[in-house]
Design an enzyme around this catalytic site. Structure first.
Site, PDB file in Angstrom:
ATOM      1  N   ASP A 386       2.429   2.099-119.152  1.00  0.00           N
ATOM      2  CA  ASP A 386       3.140   1.035-119.391  1.00  0.00           C
ATOM      3  C   ASP A 386       2.299  -0.156-119.753  1.00  0.00           C
ATOM      4  O   ASP A 386       1.022  -0.246-119.286  1.00  0.00           O
ATOM      5  CB  ASP A 386       3.788   0.888-118.079  1.00  0.00           C
ATOM      6  N   THR A 388       2.847  -3.763-119.622  1.00  0.00           N
ATOM      7  CA  THR A 388       2.574  -5.268-118.530  1.00  0.00           C
ATOM      8  C   THR A 388       2.244  -4.578-117.507  1.00  0.00           C
ATOM      9  O   THR A 388       2.679  -3.864-116.811  1.00  0.00           O
ATOM     10  CB  THR A 388       3.991  -5.624-118.769  1.00  0.00           C
ATOM     11  N   GLY A 533       8.895  -2.949-122.955  1.00  0.00           N
ATOM     12  CA  GLY A 533      10.182  -3.639-122.995  1.00  0.00           C
ATOM     13  C   GLY A 533       9.756  -4.899-124.225  1.00  0.00           C
ATOM     14  O   GLY A 533      11.118  -5.236-124.410  1.00  0.00           O
ATOM     15  N   LYS A 560      12.925   4.661-120.328  1.00  0.00           N
ATOM     16  CA  LYS A 560      11.541   5.014-119.942  1.00  0.00           C
ATOM     17  C   LYS A 560      11.503   6.523-119.703  1.00  0.00           C
ATOM     18  O   LYS A 560      10.686   7.085-120.090  1.00  0.00           O
ATOM     19  CB  LYS A 560      10.918   4.068-119.031  1.00  0.00           C
TER      20      LYS A 560
END
Length: 695
Positions: A386, A388, A533, A560
């Protein structure tokens, strides 16, 4: 095996490591999840406590059993000095308690394996302790032969200890629902038609209600902004790194954090229909998809079941039909073979290594919560990051300063901007303020909700605003601003006395160790992916900077887990790393879920492995340590079962004609040596320099 399915060590009914699903439907409300999520953790704690109790009670009874056992007395050269009237019946009584109380989990597990026609460790243990108990009981009440009560007791002790260690290492792996529910506030400020406020519990809210969300508070439900303008932090829910401006007509998500101004929100979704409840359902679906399979020790046990039964029967038949020995002698040989075929060390071969490796890893900030997932980590072929909070810090940092008016220097722009933004709590403002040194006095400061800030500095009106707000001012359409915006960076334009003076570019800062972690994983043959995102410009920039092989941008949270399945469908063993609520379902879906420890509790609760220091380099350490751990497990299994190659034929009496017959006492010595070797080999596992995470 289908990609994406996790495989857990099977436990007997009543001792099973319960997943969160517990037949709960995915459409339950968030508040319902808040109460139901406590059950699995309590159930797991009860199971561990029960195993611990059975172990200590059985261990306490084992000492007098050993003292009273004739074989042990002879082995120690005590003769009949410890014998007394009724000692054999006391030995029988104590052993009966250990068999039925301490051995209950294994006997119950044997019945479960029998129902599923999948004999394994429980069958092997039950076979050994049952043969030892019933044969020894028959000897106690008149059958000629030797009692094996000492073998029965020590075997149950070791197996209980192994299962206790094993279950402690994986307890608490399913608390995600509880943590998801905690994201919601306890109360909501519901507005009456006359404008008055009433604090009510969330379950009292209905579609159409209007609620007031004050600065810094969480949204109580999914809804539509009907009044006000503010920045809303949705990063823990959607993965979007920067706060999103919300004004009249915009949708908000329950659990998101309101920024600097109050908002009036009309409730549109509650309970099962809410975004958070749907995330709960996704987590449950992904965790329910985990299948169970036998681990290495269980597969070894399967073969030993066949060996014990087949070897024991063959021994009995040969001594009776071929060598014409008496039934009692042949029966004792058969029992010895069947008891010895279940080595004590087999019950510790895996749990001890896992206990040592998890302890060593924890000392380095690598928390392993799922044994089976950790074992799978040695076969990782793809790591999905991921963006962030994992590859990046999840917070803004200044990347560029632009001077757009030659009247001012970069130092002037920096000082004015940092001084003004030091009065704001907005994440972008805090990042700009952090660059300042020797801030100037600011008067008449005012926040412009969703647009920026303004104030007076040295008699000049200074504004820090969005490019859209500054568009009407000459000079705001500078190509350099457009170039930085095209890279996905956040821009703040600095106006001095209503003229464009400069601009600040900010981005979610990439962790310096991310590139090295990706490079090392790729050198190990692991392909690296990124999910985010954020928009494609941001994703492309981060992917290029870090060295990612492939990325997926603008991925909605509910998509996801599907992306993880997509990569698993390519035939890869997939590890997923993340830190937000939006990562919970994908962490559960992955073969190995790795949570960044600085992230949300729900991400941590959904993961198999937790990186306390939020360092991507620790993922490399996990993969390497998993391989070393697996090597130790294989070595232990060889030691735990290898002695059977010698012990079983000797117990069967293949050298009886040469005067060599393995007695139960010597068999016990063999098993003790094997157990000691397994214990020492497990302790020899170390975190070498190549396994240790970077500091």
């Amino acid at each position: 095996m289908a990609p994406g399915h996790k495989h857990e060590h099977s436990m007997p009914e009543g001792m099973e490591m319960s997943s969160m699903s517990h037949e709960q439907h995915g459409a339950e409300t968030v508040m319902g999840a808040r109460s139901s999520a406590h059950a699995p953790s309590s159930h797991q704690s009860h199971m561990v406590a029960e195993l611990r109790k059975r172990f200590w009670v059985s261990l306490a009874l084992t000492l007098p059993i050993l003292i009273l056992s004739p074989v042990i007395q002879q082995f120690l050269g005590l003769g009949d000095r410890l014998n007394f009237l009724g000692d054999s019946f006391l030995l029988f009584a104590l052993s009966s308690v250990v068999f039925f109380y301490g051995g209950y989990p294994f006997l119950r597990g044997f019945l479960d394996e029998l129902k599923t026609r999948a004999p394994g460790m429980m069958t092997l243990i039950s076979l050994a302790i049952s043969v030892a108990y019933f044969y020894s009981s028959a000897v106690t009440f008149g059958l000629a032969g030797s009692v094996f009560f000492w073998e029965l007791a020590t075997l149950i002790d070791v197996m209980l200890l192994g299962h206790w260690i094993e279950m402690r290492s994986v307890m608490g792996a399913s608390r995600a629902l509880e943590e998801l529910a905690r994201l919601m506030p306890a109360l909501a400020h519901r507005l009456a038609p006359d404008g008055s406020q009433q604090d009510v519990p969330l379950e009292s809210l209905a579609v159409g209600d209007r609620v007031l969300v004050k600065p810094g508070e969480k949204m109580p439900a999914d809804g539509l902004v009907v009044s006000g303008q503010s920045s809303v932090d949705e990063s823990m829910l959607t993965g979007e790194s920067q706060p999103v401006t919300k004004e009249e007509g915009d949708k908000v998500i329950g659990g998101a954090i309101n920024g600097e101004s109050a908002l009036t929100v009309e409730v549109q979704k509650t309970g099962a229909a809410s975004y958070l409840s749907q995330m709960i359902a996704l987590v449950k679906e992904a965790q329910a998809s985990k299948s169970r399979t036998q681990d290495l020790a269980n597969r070894a046990a399967l073969w030993l079941v066949f060996l014990a039964i087949g070897g024991g029967l063959l021994t009995l038949i040969l001594w009776l039909a071929v060598f014409r020995q008496g039934f009692n002698f042949a029966l004792e040989r058969m029992v010895t073979v069947m008891v010895i075929a279940c080595p004590h060390a087999l019950g510790l071969a895996v749990p001890l290594v896992v206990a040592v490796s998890t302890s060593l890893a924890a000392g380095q900030g690598l928390l392993i919560r799922s044994r089976s997932a950790f074992e799978r980590a040695r076969n990782i072929q793809a790591v999905i990051f991921d963006k962030t909070g994992t590859l990046t810090y999840g917070r803004f940092g200044v990347t560029d300063w632009l001077v757009l008016d030659g009247k001012w220097s970069e130092a002037d722009i920096r000082r004015y901007a940092a001084s003004l933004e030091s009065f704001s709590e907005h994440p972008v403002a805090r990042a700009i303020a952090a660059t300042g040194e020797g801030n100037l006095p600011v008067s008449d400061f005012k926040a412009i909700p969703g647009k920026g800030t303004r104030g007076n500095i040295n008699g000049k009106e200074v504004m820090a605003v969005s490019p859209a707000y500054a568009e009407k001012v000459d000079g705001a359409r500078d190509p350099r601003i457009e170039s930085l915006a095209g890279q996905g960076k956040t821009l703040v334009v600095i106006l001095i006395d209503a003229k464009v003076a400069g601009a600040v570019a900010l981005a979610d800062m990439v962790r310096p160790e991310s590139r090295e972690a990706v490079a090392r994983l790729k050198a190990m043959g692991v392909k690296c992916f990124m999910l985010t995102g954020d928009n494609r410009q941001v994703a492309d920039q981060v992917a290029a900077e870090v060295g990612i092989d492939e990325y997926f941008a603008e991925v909605l949270p509910e998509q996801k887990a599907a992306r993880v399945k997509e990569i698993q469908a390519r035939g890869m063993v997939v590890a997923m790393t993340g830190d937000g609520v939006n990562d919970a379902a994908s962490l559960a879906q992955a073969d190995v879920g790795i949570a960044i420890g600085a992230g949300t509790d729900v991400a941590v609760a959904s993961a198999d492995i937790i990186l306390v220091r939020s360092n991507p380099m620790d993922i490399v350490a996990i993969a390497r340590l998993a391989r070393a751990t697996y090597g130790k497990i294989v070595q232990n299994l060889l030691w735990a079962t290898g002695y059977n190659i010698v012990a079983i034929p000797l117990a069967a009496g293949v050298l009886y004609g040469s005067g060599v017959l393995l007695s139960p006492a010597v068999g016990a010595l063999f098993m003790s040596v094997s157990t000691i070797i397994v214990a020492l080999n497990s302790r020899s596992l170390k975190l070498t320099k190549e396994h240790q995470p970077a500091l």
